[in-house]
Design a protein around this motif. Structure first.
Motif: not given
Length: 598
Positions: A60, A353, A356, A358-362, A366, A368-370
């Motif tokens: 992150n 959208q 952007t 989005t990198i979820s659930n690295i 829980t 993540g990063q947008s």
């Protein structure tokens, strides 16, 4: 494990930064990997955070670091574009026409223009704009970075159109029943409560910020003058205080009557209009025999000089017109406002959208990063660089040279950031471990609160500053500590809104010593490896700001509880009297006869 021991352990990453970066004077590229390891070991073996979560937090932070490098590259590119086009030469001449005195120039550029840019964009953008501009005008890189960091105090709480308040404090206090009950008792809606706190924040900032331009010039003349004399900075105390009030008076009025979105933006803009007009007319300006400048470049200490060279270029034909030269910066300021105003549709497009990523659930966590590359200030800098190519009618060779130079400079900036920001993320995301402890900064704050008791207002600003020092953001510090500060205020019988206001002020002041911001500001002008030296020069500014506002806050709270004569007002009074005594001795007493006669 006791709160005291946990607090001490939580302090270790910060102590590591102080020891390796500040005391031992290691470059950030060497110091920050060790600090990162300290944070990781604490998270793994004391907080017992799962290894996969620690790695996710590190990833992150790495994404954040890449975003920072992107912004730094954009800032360097714009500066190099203006250098190649001849605009910097014209801007330099424009300031010389107002005055060649560097003390006046640094107040206009760092304090006023920097406050305006902070109000527009925040998130370290003033360093990316004002610091390279000062280097382009002939300031040593170290002087420019230190100056850019010192002003990262008063305007910060209302940066990016009030984000530290409207996102930081708002989110930090949101949905807590005690906060909602307090607001209802005061007859306020929740958003009204945040605006109420913001007005108090502005007042505290205005009190401490009155002396920031004076401190700014005194630090510059002390560390970067031929005579190494802070008295040379204090000679222009009248102009410095005038410039302070030109910004802080509209700043407080805007916070009181318009809300937290525009105090820094309008304060900086109105201050610029007033001060530049006054300077052009000669109002409170130093006399011709009292002009202050840096020593000749050949006499500069080697550690003052960055890798971004702004050597004077020779151009055929007349010097570019001043409006045309400033137009790229005007466009930057305009685009920052247009793209940040929530009332306009541009912000939805740039943060929508499709824009952007989005990198979820690295790593399955829980976290993540947008990433919003088109909303980043870097995108504006690069866009304006391209626009400048056309409006300044540059030749292709010069423009390609600007890109090449910028690319070479940015390569050396990443080493420190790729460890600094991951360390921050590990520190902030240390909750959720098997040990059941709260995240490190909260455990640290709990330990300090247990020791401080009713003297907490003196410490609340330092906790806010610690949050910003580690996180690199007043907004994050406010999100992390606002509810905690509110709760402490209620426990000690103080007005909790004043305690939260002190948190926000301290969080802003913490930006002056924040490793994250110092590394970024230094990288913009190629000042690699001197980050600890910058922090050593700005540390006293942070201590002054946090102590002064903490004392004022304590005094206000004690007065509300029936104690008019209290230690808070005594300490604040001593600071003000000391400032007056220093001005009288080294400012008034050192004025030249011609200057004193004006």
């Amino acid at each position: 494990m006791s709160n005291g021991i946990l607090a001490i352990l939580s302090l270790l990453p910060i102590i590591s930064v102080a020891v390796f970066l500040v005391m031992l004077r290691w470059p950030a590229s060497r110091a920050m990997p060790i600090c990162y390891i300290v944070a990781v070991l604490l998270a793994l073996f004391v907080w017992q955070v799962p290894f996969i979560r620690v790695m996710a937090a590190s990833m992150n932070g790495l994404i954040d670091a890449i975003e920072l490098i992107y912004i730094i590259f954009g800032a360097i590119l714009l500066l190099n574009t203006l250098q190649e086009s001849g605009a910097i030469q014209s801007i330099r001449k424009g300031f010389s026409d107002i005055t060649p005195d560097r003390r006046i120039q640094v107040i206009i550029i760092a304090w006023l223009f920097g406050s305006f840019i902070e109000g527009s964009a925040g998130f370290g953008t003033p360093a990316a704009v004002a610091v390279p501009l000062m280097v382009g005008l002939g300031f040593p890189a170290m002087a420019a970075v230190v100056s850019g960091m010192i002003i990262q105090s008063t305007p910060v709480s209302f940066g990016a159109l009030g984000t530290p308040m409207l996102t930081g404090v708002y989110t930090g206090l949101a949905d807590d029943q005690a906060v909602l009950t307090f607001a209802a008792q005061e007859g306020m809606e929740y958003l009204e409560l945040v605006s109420y706190i913001a007005a108090k924040v502005a007042l505290l900032h205005a009190i401490a910020g009155t002396f920031i331009p004076l401190i700014l010039v005194a630090v510059m003349t002390q560390f970067f003058g031929t005579n190494r004399s802070f008295a040379e900075g204090l000679k222009i105390w009248k102009f410095a205080l005038f410039a302070a009030f030109a910004m802080t008076i509209p700043y407080v009025l805007v916070a009181r009557y318009l809300g937290p979105e525009f105090p820094s933006l309008f304060g900086g803009l109105i201050g610029l209009a007033i001060v530049v007009t006054a300077a052009k007319s000669g109002f409170l300006m130093p006399s011709s025999d009292d002009i202050w400048d840096f020593p000749e470049r050949s006499a500069w200490d080697s550690h003052w000089i960055g890798q971004v060279e702004m050597a004077e270029k020779q151009f055929d034909g007349p010097v570019m017109g001043i409006v045309k030269a400033w137009l790229p910066y005007i466009i930057v300021a305009g685009l920052l406002i247009i793209t940040r105003l929530p009332q306009l549709p541009v912000i939805d497009i740039l943060r929508g959208q499709l824009a952007t990523f989005t990198i979820s659930n690295i790593f399955g966590t829980t976290l993540g990063q947008s990433v919003q590359p088109f909303y980043s200030p870097a995108a504006l800098f690069i866009t304006v660089s391209v626009i400048t190519f056309f409006i300044h009618r540059m030749d292709a060779g010069s423009y390609v040279s600007a890109w090449k130079t910028s690319g070479k400079t940015i390569l050396s900036a990443g080493a420190a950031l790729v460890f600094t920001v991951p360390m921050v993320q590990v520190f902030l995301n240390s909750d959720g471990g098997a040990a059941g402890y709260q995240q490190m900064p909260i455990e640290l704050a709990e330990g300090v609160a247990a020791l401080a008791g009713n003297a907490w207002p003196f410490f609340s600003t330092f906790i806010g500053g610690m949050g910003a020092f580690v996180a690199g953001s007043n907004t994050v510090s406010n999100m992390m500590f606002s509810l905690f500060q509110f709760g402490v205020g209620e426990r000690i019988g103080a007005d909790p809104t004043w305690i939260v206001a002190l948190q926000a002020v301290g969080g802003a002041a913490g930006n002056t010593i924040c490793v994250h911001n110092v590394v970024a500001a230094s990288a913009v002008v190629g000042l690699i490896g001197r980050e600890g030296e910058v922090i050593r020069k700005t540390l006293l500014v942070f201590i002054y700001y946090a102590m002064f506002t903490g004392a004022v806050g304590y005094g206000i709270i004690a007065t509300a509880n029936g104690s008019m004569f209290n230690i808070g007002y005594i300490i604040a009074g001593i600071i003000v009297l000391a400032a007056i005594a220093i001005i009288v001795k080294y400012g008034v007493g050192q004025e030249s006869p011609a200057r004193a006669a004006n």
